[in-house]
Design an enzyme around this catalytic site. Structure first.
Site, PDB file in Angstrom:
ATOM      1  N   GLY A  43       4.780  -2.447  -2.935  1.00  0.00           N
ATOM      2  CA  GLY A  43       4.072  -2.999  -4.036  1.00  0.00           C
ATOM      3  C   GLY A  43       2.632  -2.754  -3.948  1.00  0.00           C
ATOM      4  CB  CYS A  44       0.635  -4.355  -1.219  1.00  0.00           C
ATOM      5  SG  CYS A  44       1.346  -6.149  -1.318  1.00  0.00           S
ATOM      6  CB  THR A  45       1.001   1.167  -0.780  1.00  0.00           C
ATOM      7  OG1 THR A  45       1.313   0.420   0.320  1.00  0.00           O
ATOM      8  CG2 THR A  45       0.643   2.319  -0.671  1.00  0.00           C
ATOM      9  CB  ALA A  48      -4.053  -0.847  -2.361  1.00  0.00           C
TER      10      ALA A  48
END
Length: 154
Positions: A43-45, A48
């Protein structure tokens, strides 16, 4: 929770490159400050990389993008390099800034309770006030919503 019109809490954090970023030194331009749980997770990738892909549009509005997580500087450097992120990732290992922005919260996952980052974004105006506070957002498609909020506040 922080609200629209409040002064954004100032901070001084290190980037993956060892530089320091102080929010008050960015006055005069809008800042998109996004908090995410952990470097190099799905999710964070996605979040970003979507900020990366829209970076030119944010810059066209004069905005700086800053990502914040509890990961250390070395983790941020590796994450930024791996995904060619053009904006600083700030290390908040003691989660003091996350607490100041009220995004350090109790979370539950697979029956376990722990403290962590509530994925959230703040659009901070050139004068240092919060123009938009978005708590508990979904990663996918979020940067597009932030860009719309930035355009609406311009």
């Amino acid at each position: 929770m922080l609200e629209t019109g409040q002064q954004a809490p100032d901070f001084d954090l290190a980037t993956g490159d060892g530089e320091r970023v102080k929010l008050s030194e960015l006055r005069g331009k809008p800042v998109v400050l996004y908090f995410y749980p952990k470097d190099d997770t799905p999710g964070c990738t996605a979040e970003a990389c979507q900020f990366r892909d829209a970076y030119g549009e944010f810059r066209a509005h004069g905005a700086e993008i800053l990502g914040v997580s509890p990961d250390d500087e070395a983790s941020h450097a590796k994450f930024a390099e791996k995904f060619s992120l053009p904006f600083p990732l700030l290390a908040d290992p003691d989660h003091a800034v996350a607490e100041a922005y009220d995004v350090w919260r109790e979370k539950k996952n697979y029956g376990k309770t722990y403290m962590g980052i509530l994925r959230s974004t703040f659009v901070i105006g050139a004068d240092g006030t919060i123009e938009q506070a978005m708590y508990g957002v979904k990663a996918d498609g979020h940067p597009e919503k932030v860009l719309q909020a930035l355009q609406a506040s311009a």
